[in-house]
Design an enzyme around this catalytic site. Structure first.
Site, PDB file in Angstrom:
ATOM      1  N   SER A 125      34.546  19.181  80.452  1.00 12.31           N
ATOM      2  CA  SER A 125      33.550  18.148  80.207  1.00 12.31           C
ATOM      3  C   SER A 125      32.226  18.878  80.055  1.00 12.31           C
ATOM      4  O   SER A 125      32.103  19.816  79.258  1.00 12.31           O
ATOM      5  CB  SER A 125      33.561  17.154  81.375  1.00 12.31           C
TER       6      SER A 125
ATOM      7  N   TYR B 282      27.595  12.621  71.898  1.00 15.66           N
ATOM      8  CA  TYR B 282      28.264  13.696  72.655  1.00 15.66           C
ATOM      9  C   TYR B 282      28.476  13.249  74.098  1.00 15.66           C
ATOM     10  O   TYR B 282      29.567  13.385  74.644  1.00 15.66           O
ATOM     11  CB  TYR B 282      27.412  14.963  72.592  1.00 15.66           C
TER      12      TYR B 282
ATOM     13  N   LYS C 241      31.934  12.890  76.587  1.00 19.84           N
ATOM     14  CA  LYS C 241      32.136  13.626  77.845  1.00 19.84           C
ATOM     15  C   LYS C 241      32.230  12.679  79.035  1.00 19.84           C
ATOM     16  O   LYS C 241      32.988  12.941  79.971  1.00 19.84           O
ATOM     17  CB  LYS C 241      31.029  14.670  78.041  1.00 19.84           C
TER      18      LYS C 241
HETATM   19  N1  LIG Z   1      27.799  25.718  75.323  1.00 20.73           N
HETATM   20  C1  LIG Z   1      27.374  24.778  76.143  1.00 20.73           C
HETATM   21  O1  LIG Z   1      26.153  24.714  76.453  1.00 20.73           O
HETATM   22  C2  LIG Z   1      28.352  23.822  76.763  1.00 20.73           C
HETATM   23  C3  LIG Z   1      27.930  23.102  77.903  1.00 20.73           C
HETATM   24  C4  LIG Z   1      28.807  22.202  78.499  1.00 20.73           C
HETATM   25  C5  LIG Z   1      30.073  22.004  77.950  1.00 20.73           C
HETATM   26  N2  LIG Z   1      30.461  22.708  76.834  1.00 20.73           N
HETATM   27  C6  LIG Z   1      31.808  22.450  76.302  1.00 20.73           C
HETATM   28  O2  LIG Z   1      32.520  23.661  76.284  1.00 20.73           O
HETATM   29  C7  LIG Z   1      33.558  23.581  75.296  1.00 20.73           C
HETATM   30  C8  LIG Z   1      33.563  24.862  74.473  1.00 20.73           C
HETATM   31  O3  LIG Z   1      32.327  24.984  73.799  1.00 20.73           O
HETATM   32  P1  LIG Z   1      31.567  26.386  73.621  1.00 20.73           P
HETATM   33  O4  LIG Z   1      30.269  26.274  74.316  1.00 20.73           O
HETATM   34  O5  LIG Z   1      32.469  27.505  73.922  1.00 20.73           O
HETATM   35  O6  LIG Z   1      31.224  26.298  72.053  1.00 20.73           O
HETATM   36  P2  LIG Z   1      31.807  27.095  70.771  1.00 20.73           P
HETATM   37  O7  LIG Z   1      31.591  28.553  70.943  1.00 20.73           O
HETATM   38  O8  LIG Z   1      31.187  26.390  69.624  1.00 20.73           O
HETATM   39  O9  LIG Z   1      33.378  26.819  70.824  1.00 20.73           O
HETATM   40  C9  LIG Z   1      33.923  25.597  70.461  1.00 20.73           C
HETATM   41  C10 LIG Z   1      35.395  25.813  70.164  1.00 20.73           C
HETATM   42  O10 LIG Z   1      35.998  24.535  69.871  1.00 20.73           O
HETATM   43  C11 LIG Z   1      36.776  24.733  68.707  1.00 20.73           C
HETATM   44  N3  LIG Z   1      37.055  23.504  67.962  1.00 20.73           N
HETATM   45  C12 LIG Z   1      36.188  22.666  67.368  1.00 20.73           C
HETATM   46  N4  LIG Z   1      36.868  21.671  66.749  1.00 20.73           N
HETATM   47  C13 LIG Z   1      38.180  21.912  66.970  1.00 20.73           C
HETATM   48  C14 LIG Z   1      39.389  21.278  66.581  1.00 20.73           C
HETATM   49  N5  LIG Z   1      39.395  20.168  65.838  1.00 20.73           N
HETATM   50  N6  LIG Z   1      40.579  21.800  67.007  1.00 20.73           N
HETATM   51  C15 LIG Z   1      40.600  22.925  67.759  1.00 20.73           C
HETATM   52  N7  LIG Z   1      39.499  23.595  68.124  1.00 20.73           N
HETATM   53  C16 LIG Z   1      38.307  23.084  67.732  1.00 20.73           C
HETATM   54  C17 LIG Z   1      36.002  25.735  67.878  1.00 20.73           C
HETATM   55  O11 LIG Z   1      36.871  26.271  66.902  1.00 20.73           O
HETATM   56  P3  LIG Z   1      36.402  26.814  65.460  1.00 20.73           P
HETATM   57  O12 LIG Z   1      36.042  28.274  65.674  1.00 20.73           O
HETATM   58  O13 LIG Z   1      37.588  26.641  64.600  1.00 20.73           O
HETATM   59  O14 LIG Z   1      35.222  25.993  65.025  1.00 20.73           O
HETATM   60  C18 LIG Z   1      35.618  26.727  68.969  1.00 20.73           C
HETATM   61  O15 LIG Z   1      36.694  27.580  69.271  1.00 20.73           O
HETATM   62  C19 LIG Z   1      33.282  22.312  74.497  1.00 20.73           C
HETATM   63  O16 LIG Z   1      34.163  21.289  74.934  1.00 20.73           O
HETATM   64  C20 LIG Z   1      31.846  21.966  74.863  1.00 20.73           C
HETATM   65  O17 LIG Z   1      31.595  20.587  74.768  1.00 20.73           O
HETATM   66  C21 LIG Z   1      29.632  23.609  76.233  1.00 20.73           C
END
Ligand SMILES: NC(=O)c1ccc[n+]([C@@H]2O[C@H](COP(=O)([O-])OP(=O)(O)OC[C@H]3O[C@@H](n4cnc5c(N)ncnc54)[C@H](OP(=O)(O)O)[C@@H]3O)[C@@H](O)[C@H]2O)c1
Length: 273
Positions: free
Chosen positions: A131, A145, A149
């Protein structure tokens, strides 16, 4: 050797978690939309890469079948894939809204459902649902978004009861800000140049976000979040929620201390003035 399946492991939190679990001696099924682009995880001994798009049921079931054929047992599923749709609600088109829910909520549900028969048969297993601190509090101009979540939170919390009765655990991972592709390549923006009434709020919001980013506040590394995910997986506790990152812990503490309304007044002052 235990096995973890991870969605969205091409970058960011998913990739860092795949690397950490492999380092810790786990077998890792690192799933991603385009494995052909992967150059790092494919070189690691106990990591196998599989194509899986969480919005494509056929790709989920075929990855699940191949993973079970390769590893026999899956112990943990990390539902990590997700991205942010930002901007004023009214400016988002229906396709953008649907896509946001398809990936962040319905995709997570479909992956969960795909592995449930296996976990039920084993009377064991753990779902770790990613989340966000944005599943417990909100910022302005991110309603879509946040709504995905908050839905992941409610879904996971209720699911924890029924699956707990079957020996299956559900945990929720709530990172604060993390330096990944989330704020760049992965971000979608609601935009409609014909409607200017939100421009002032958006301008203030962007300025506040830029200031926040330059102050270094709210920027865990993906490796730090992976450590938190590893700890949540292996702590043996019946704990549901894991706030990860100092900013997440601090923001949630403020929400509890001040209550909903005073917290919102503070947020408005910080982000919209
Ligand atoms: N970064 C933050 O500040 C933050 C904070 C709180 C929560 N989160 C959560 O953490 C999780 C990971 O995000 P991240 O920060 O690591 O960002 P990220 O580097 O942008 O990674 C997102 C990942 O999700 C994949 N994805 C997107 N659409 C998809 C689909 N339809 N099927 C399969 N994979 C898909 C992307 O794949 P592609 O390479 O193919 O696009 C990428 O591997 C998310 O759920 C996000 O909401 C992030």
């Amino acid at each position: 050797m235990k096995t973890i399946v991870i969605t969205g492991s091409s970058t960011g939190i998913g990739k860092a978690t795949a690397k950490l679990f492999a380092e810790k001696g786990w077998q890792v099924a690192a799933t991603m939309r385009t494995p052909a682009n992967e150059t790092e995880l494919t070189t690691l001994d106990n990591v196998k890469v599989y194509p899986l798009d969480v919005t494509d049921i056929a790709s989920i079931t075929s990855a699940r079948d191949q993973i079970l054929a390769d590893f026999g047992t899956v112990d943990v599923v990390l539902n990590n894939a997700g991205y942010g749709l930002m901007g004023a609600f009214e400016l988002a088109d229906t396709a953008q809204i649907k896509r946001q829910f398809d990936v962040n909520l319905f995709g997570l549900m479909d992956v969960t459902r795909a592995f449930l028969p296996h976990f039920r048969a084993n009377k064991a297993g753990m779902f770790l649902n990613v989340s966000s601190i944005g599943g417990r509090i909100t910022f302005p101009l991110i309603s879509l978004y946040h709504s995905t979540k908050w839905a992941v939170e409610g879904f996971s919390e209720s699911l924890a009861y029924e699956l707990g009765e079957l020996g299956i655990q559900v945990k929720i991972i709530e990172p604060g800000g993390v330096a990944t592709d989330f704020g760049g390549r992965s971000m979608d923006m609601a935009n409609n140049e014909a409607t200017t009434d939100y421009n002032e709020s958006i301008g203030k919001f962007m300025a506040a976000m830029t200031e926040r980013a330059s102050s270094g506040l709210g920027q865990s590394t993906a490796a730090q979040i992976a450590e938190g995910i590893y700890a949540a997986t292996t702590d043996g506790k019946p704990q549901l929620r894991y706030l990860l990152g100092d900013d997440a812990v601090q923001m949630y503490a403020m929400r509890k201390e001040y209550g909903d309304d005073a917290f919102m007044v503070g947020m408005k002052q910080r982000m919209l003035s």
